[in-house]
Motif scaffolding. Structure first.
Motif, PDB file in Angstrom:
ATOM      1  N   LEU A   1      -3.076   4.596  -2.073  1.00  0.00           N
ATOM      2  CA  LEU A   1      -4.116   5.227  -1.260  1.00  0.00           C
ATOM      3  C   LEU A   1      -3.868   6.724  -1.361  1.00  0.00           C
ATOM      4  N   CYS A   2      -4.696   7.402  -2.158  1.00  0.00           N
ATOM      5  CA  CYS A   2      -4.311   8.737  -2.628  1.00  0.00           C
ATOM      6  C   CYS A   2      -4.864   9.899  -1.828  1.00  0.00           C
ATOM      7  N   GLY A   3      -5.808   9.681  -0.901  1.00  0.00           N
ATOM      8  CA  GLY A   3      -6.344  10.819  -0.176  1.00  0.00           C
ATOM      9  C   GLY A   3      -7.053  10.435   1.109  1.00  0.00           C
ATOM     10  N   ALA A   4      -7.028  11.363   2.081  1.00  0.00           N
ATOM     11  CA  ALA A   4      -7.625  11.071   3.391  1.00  0.00           C
ATOM     12  C   ALA A   4      -8.475  12.224   3.927  1.00  0.00           C
ATOM     13  N   ASN A   5      -8.936  13.101   3.036  1.00  0.00           N
ATOM     14  CA  ASN A   5      -9.748  14.216   3.498  1.00  0.00           C
ATOM     15  C   ASN A   5     -11.201  13.788   3.615  1.00  0.00           C
ATOM     16  N   THR A   6     -11.502  13.228   4.773  1.00  0.00           N
ATOM     17  CA  THR A   6     -12.805  12.593   4.985  1.00  0.00           C
ATOM     18  C   THR A   6     -13.217  12.756   6.435  1.00  0.00           C
TER      19      THR A   6
ATOM     20  N   ARG B   1     -13.218   0.901   1.693  1.00  0.00           N
ATOM     21  CA  ARG B   1     -12.808   1.923   2.658  1.00  0.00           C
ATOM     22  C   ARG B   1     -12.898   1.384   4.084  1.00  0.00           C
ATOM     23  N   ARG B   2     -13.972   0.679   4.366  1.00  0.00           N
ATOM     24  CA  ARG B   2     -14.129   0.086   5.702  1.00  0.00           C
ATOM     25  C   ARG B   2     -13.068  -1.003   5.928  1.00  0.00           C
ATOM     26  N   PHE B   3     -12.793  -1.784   4.884  1.00  0.00           N
ATOM     27  CA  PHE B   3     -11.783  -2.847   4.970  1.00  0.00           C
ATOM     28  C   PHE B   3     -10.408  -2.267   5.305  1.00  0.00           C
ATOM     29  N   LEU B   4     -10.057  -1.157   4.691  1.00  0.00           N
ATOM     30  CA  LEU B   4      -8.757  -0.545   4.954  1.00  0.00           C
ATOM     31  C   LEU B   4      -8.620  -0.121   6.416  1.00  0.00           C
ATOM     32  N   TRP B   5      -9.719   0.330   6.993  1.00  0.00           N
ATOM     33  CA  TRP B   5      -9.673   0.687   8.403  1.00  0.00           C
ATOM     34  C   TRP B   5      -9.599  -0.561   9.290  1.00  0.00           C
ATOM     35  N   GLU B   6     -10.459  -1.504   9.010  1.00  0.00           N
ATOM     36  CA  GLU B   6     -10.539  -2.684   9.873  1.00  0.00           C
ATOM     37  C   GLU B   6      -9.279  -3.549   9.782  1.00  0.00           C
ATOM     38  N   GLU B   7      -8.704  -3.660   8.597  1.00  0.00           N
ATOM     39  CA  GLU B   7      -7.569  -4.566   8.394  1.00  0.00           C
ATOM     40  C   GLU B   7      -6.215  -3.895   8.657  1.00  0.00           C
TER      41      GLU B   7
ATOM     42  N   LEU C   1       0.862  -1.175   0.000  1.00  0.00           N
ATOM     43  CA  LEU C   1       0.000   0.000   0.000  1.00  0.00           C
ATOM     44  C   LEU C   1       0.902   1.230   0.000  1.00  0.00           C
ATOM     45  N   LYS C   2       0.722   2.096  -0.982  1.00  0.00           N
ATOM     46  CA  LYS C   2       1.459   3.360  -1.023  1.00  0.00           C
ATOM     47  C   LYS C   2       0.637   4.383  -0.253  1.00  0.00           C
ATOM     48  N   LEU C   3       1.136   4.813   0.895  1.00  0.00           N
ATOM     49  CA  LEU C   3       0.361   5.628   1.822  1.00  0.00           C
ATOM     50  C   LEU C   3       0.447   7.116   1.485  1.00  0.00           C
ATOM     51  N   GLU C   4      -0.022   7.449   0.302  1.00  0.00           N
ATOM     52  CA  GLU C   4       0.047   8.830  -0.168  1.00  0.00           C
ATOM     53  C   GLU C   4      -0.972   9.726   0.530  1.00  0.00           C
ATOM     54  N   HIS C   5      -1.911   9.129   1.246  1.00  0.00           N
ATOM     55  CA  HIS C   5      -2.891   9.943   1.975  1.00  0.00           C
ATOM     56  C   HIS C   5      -2.270  10.660   3.172  1.00  0.00           C
ATOM     57  N   VAL C   6      -0.999  10.361   3.497  1.00  0.00           N
ATOM     58  CA  VAL C   6      -0.327  11.112   4.553  1.00  0.00           C
ATOM     59  C   VAL C   6       0.545  12.236   3.976  1.00  0.00           C
ATOM     60  N   GLN C   7       0.390  12.504   2.692  1.00  0.00           N
ATOM     61  CA  GLN C   7       1.074  13.623   2.042  1.00  0.00           C
ATOM     62  C   GLN C   7       0.546  14.938   2.623  1.00  0.00           C
ATOM     63  N   HIS C   8       1.296  16.029   2.440  1.00  0.00           N
ATOM     64  CA  HIS C   8       0.820  17.350   2.853  1.00  0.00           C
ATOM     65  C   HIS C   8      -0.593  17.584   2.310  1.00  0.00           C
ATOM     66  N   THR C   9      -1.452  18.132   3.111  1.00  0.00           N
ATOM     67  CA  THR C   9      -2.866  18.423   2.823  1.00  0.00           C
ATOM     68  C   THR C   9      -3.706  17.175   2.613  1.00  0.00           C
ATOM     69  N   GLY C  10      -3.162  15.992   2.884  1.00  0.00           N
ATOM     70  CA  GLY C  10      -3.963  14.783   2.858  1.00  0.00           C
ATOM     71  C   GLY C  10      -4.215  14.170   1.506  1.00  0.00           C
TER      72      GLY C  10
ATOM     73  N   VAL D   1      -7.230   5.288   7.388  1.00  0.00           N
ATOM     74  CA  VAL D   1      -8.457   6.051   7.148  1.00  0.00           C
ATOM     75  C   VAL D   1      -8.295   6.829   5.848  1.00  0.00           C
ATOM     76  N   VAL D   2      -9.106   6.517   4.851  1.00  0.00           N
ATOM     77  CA  VAL D   2      -9.031   7.200   3.564  1.00  0.00           C
ATOM     78  C   VAL D   2     -10.408   7.710   3.168  1.00  0.00           C
ATOM     79  N   GLU D   3     -10.429   8.621   2.224  1.00  0.00           N
ATOM     80  CA  GLU D   3     -11.703   9.089   1.688  1.00  0.00           C
ATOM     81  C   GLU D   3     -12.211   8.080   0.660  1.00  0.00           C
ATOM     82  N   HIS D   4     -13.494   8.199   0.313  1.00  0.00           N
ATOM     83  CA  HIS D   4     -14.063   7.244  -0.646  1.00  0.00           C
ATOM     84  C   HIS D   4     -13.310   7.263  -1.976  1.00  0.00           C
ATOM     85  N   GLY D   5     -12.815   8.439  -2.370  1.00  0.00           N
ATOM     86  CA  GLY D   5     -12.108   8.536  -3.639  1.00  0.00           C
ATOM     87  C   GLY D   5     -10.779   7.814  -3.672  1.00  0.00           C
ATOM     88  N   ALA D   6     -10.270   7.410  -2.509  1.00  0.00           N
ATOM     89  CA  ALA D   6      -9.007   6.670  -2.457  1.00  0.00           C
ATOM     90  C   ALA D   6      -9.209   5.171  -2.434  1.00  0.00           C
ATOM     91  N   ALA D   7     -10.445   4.723  -2.240  1.00  0.00           N
ATOM     92  CA  ALA D   7     -10.716   3.298  -2.044  1.00  0.00           C
ATOM     93  C   ALA D   7     -10.951   2.472  -3.314  1.00  0.00           C
TER      94      ALA D   7
END
Length: 313
Positions: free
Chosen positions: A303-308, A264-270, A40-49, A274-280
């Motif tokens: 995983l490209c975004g977390a503004n959710t 999206r729920r799977f990414l959290w549970e597993e 998983l490339k955790l790009e959702h932790v980039q600046h501004t999410g 936490v990502v936005e729907h557009g990243a799932a």
């Protein structure tokens, strides 16, 4: 059109401005048992999410180097993530920013835009209406227009994510799955990986910009709806994205809203991500079989975004 050298130039330009985001090795079995390795490339932790900071910095820094930023600063249109990125990059570079967003933009994104110091104007219900208003504003004021996904420097900046993946995997990657809206991320990553790895562009069935463009041989307007419309809600694929996707053989895949919600729920549970729907959608493609890796395939999922709002996980 952009090519590898444009992405490499962007990487030099944004060095020290963006984060090198982590690559998390995971067991492929829960997503695609045939794959040999998966990350998983955790790009959702980039600046501004979101990944958008890469393209925003590259566009603004390239314009500043060329003396193309006037006193009016920069103007952008965005469903949220691109606006956040342009506002952040403008603040870091020291120029004013004005961002046009649809009235449907999530309140959390609008609040963050204002927190970054941008002037925010809400117009219409679709990204295309905000873009039209931003284009007019730039023409009236002389401000630098920043497009969310269809400018060469923006796409090249997003492609620096692809170079990071190559570096972090030692080049041992076969396929990169990522979500597609207007296609700026896809275009940049596909240009960076051309001849090295394939790109699979995953999008909601309710916003099939890539699939329709490839079928028609050109970008065409599509209806916009669904759970990921706030971040993937481009009316049509960008011209740059279509050209790069056609040249590099990007593979399209479609997933349902239900599959996106589940992913999206799977990414959290597993994985407690936490990502936005557009990243799932990229994860949804693996969970539903919309994309099935071949035996032994080495796969990176972006995983490209977390503004959710995590309250609805």
């Amino acid at each position: 059109m952009i090519e590898l050298q444009d992405v490499q130039a962007a990487a030099g330009r944004v060095a020290g401005r963006v984060r090198e985001t982590p690559l998390l090795a995971i067991d492929p079995a829960p997503l695609a048992s045939g794959a040999a390795r998966m990350w998983l490339k955790l790009e959702h932790v980039q600046h501004t999410g979101s990944f958008k900071a890469r393209g925003a910095f590259n566009h603004i820094l390239a314009a500043r180097a060329g003396g193309r930023i006037p006193a009016a600063g920069v103007v952008a249109a965005s469903g949220g993530n691109a606006g956040l990125a342009f506002a952040y990059a403008a603040a870091q570079v020291g120029v004013p920013a004005e961002v046009f967003v649809p009235e449907t933009a999530p309140a959390v994104k609008v609040a963050r835009l204002r927190g970054l110091g941008a002037a925010v104007v809400q117009v219409g219900t679709r990204y295309a209406e905000a873009q039209e208003a931003a284009t007019k504003r730039a023409a009236d004021t002389g401000a630098l227009l920043c497009h969310a996904y269809d400018q060469p420097d923006v796409c090249a900046g997003q492609g620096t994510l692809g170079l990071e993946i190559l570096d972090q995997t030692g080049g041992e990657v076969d396929t990169v799955l990522l979500a597609v809206g207007g296609g700026g991320l896809m275009a940049g990553v596909a240009a960076a990986l051309e001849g090295r790895a394939r790109v699979v562009g995953v999008e909601p069935e309710s916003i099939p910009t890539l699939e329709r463009a490839l079928s028609a041989g050109r970008p065409v307007d599509v209806p916009v709806s669904g759970v990921a419309a706030d971040s993937l809600g481009a009316t049509r694929l960008g011209d740059i994205a279509h050209a790069v996707a056609t040249r590099t053989g990007v593979v399209p895949a479609l997933v349902s809203d239900d599959a996106i919600i589940d992913a999206r729920r799977f990414l959290w549970e597993e994985y407690r991500q936490v990502v936005e729907h557009g990243a799932a959608p990229a994860v949804a493609a693996l969970r539903t079989g919309a994309y099935r890796p071949a035996p032994g395939e080495r796969v990176v999922v972006v995983l490209c975004g977390a503004n959710t709002d995590p309250a609805d996980l």
